[in-house]
Design a protein around this motif. Structure first.
Motif, PDB file in Angstrom:
ATOM      1  N   UNK A 184      39.218  38.635  43.473  1.00 18.11           N
ATOM      2  CA  UNK A 184      40.221  37.632  43.831  1.00 18.11           C
ATOM      3  C   UNK A 184      39.646  36.233  44.020  1.00 18.11           C
ATOM      4  N   UNK A 185      38.332  36.105  44.144  1.00 20.98           N
ATOM      5  CA  UNK A 185      37.753  34.782  44.340  1.00 20.98           C
ATOM      6  C   UNK A 185      36.727  34.439  43.268  1.00 20.98           C
ATOM      7  N   UNK A 186      35.661  35.223  43.171  1.00 16.74           N
ATOM      8  CA  UNK A 186      34.558  34.875  42.274  1.00 16.74           C
ATOM      9  C   UNK A 186      34.985  34.910  40.810  1.00 16.74           C
ATOM     10  N   UNK A 187      35.680  35.951  40.402  1.00 18.64           N
ATOM     11  CA  UNK A 187      36.092  36.082  39.014  1.00 18.64           C
ATOM     12  C   UNK A 187      37.010  34.931  38.577  1.00 18.64           C
ATOM     13  N   UNK A 188      38.055  34.582  39.353  1.00 19.67           N
ATOM     14  CA  UNK A 188      38.883  33.432  38.962  1.00 19.67           C
ATOM     15  C   UNK A 188      38.107  32.103  38.957  1.00 19.67           C
ATOM     16  N   UNK A 189      37.168  31.932  39.883  1.00 15.84           N
ATOM     17  CA  UNK A 189      36.372  30.700  39.894  1.00 15.84           C
ATOM     18  C   UNK A 189      35.536  30.598  38.626  1.00 15.84           C
ATOM     19  N   UNK A 190      34.930  31.707  38.231  1.00 13.99           N
ATOM     20  CA  UNK A 190      34.117  31.708  37.009  1.00 13.99           C
ATOM     21  C   UNK A 190      34.983  31.426  35.795  1.00 13.99           C
ATOM     22  N   UNK A 191      36.138  32.060  35.721  1.00 14.24           N
ATOM     23  CA  UNK A 191      37.032  31.845  34.571  1.00 14.24           C
ATOM     24  C   UNK A 191      37.504  30.402  34.505  1.00 14.24           C
ATOM     25  N   UNK A 192      37.886  29.834  35.643  1.00 15.63           N
ATOM     26  CA  UNK A 192      38.404  28.463  35.631  1.00 15.63           C
ATOM     27  C   UNK A 192      37.320  27.413  35.424  1.00 15.63           C
TER      28      UNK A 192
END
Length: 82
Positions: free
Chosen positions: A70-78
């Motif tokens: 919910x945090x690291x994966x979306x940050x990496x994608x964005x």
């Protein structure tokens, strides 16, 4: 380009993932009433919780998985530059 059927599949996957991540809290939570306080409070009651150490390995693994998804994966994608 994403067509309509693929968009539906993506949205369904996101909804299923969201409910899957929230499911353990619904399973391992219970309402607890404390004598000196009014009302009931929701407490997590994990099956491997130890009163001696105050530690639950399942809770820690769940928290880490939620942090990543919910945090690291979306940050990496964005932050990926196209």
């Amino acid at each position: 380009m994403i067509n309509y059927s693929r968009a539906i599949k993506i949205v369904l996957f996101i909804w299923i993932l969201g409910y899957s991540l929230a499911l353990p809290l619904g399973i391992f939570s219970e309402a607890v009433k404390y004598e000196n306080y009014c009302g009931e409070f929701c407490e997590e009651n994990w099956p491997d919780y130890s009163n001696d150490t105050g530690y639950s390995r399942l809770r820690r693994m769940y928290g880490f998985a939620v942090l990543i998804l919910q945090f690291a994966f979306p940050v990496i994608i964005s932050s990926v530059d196209n």
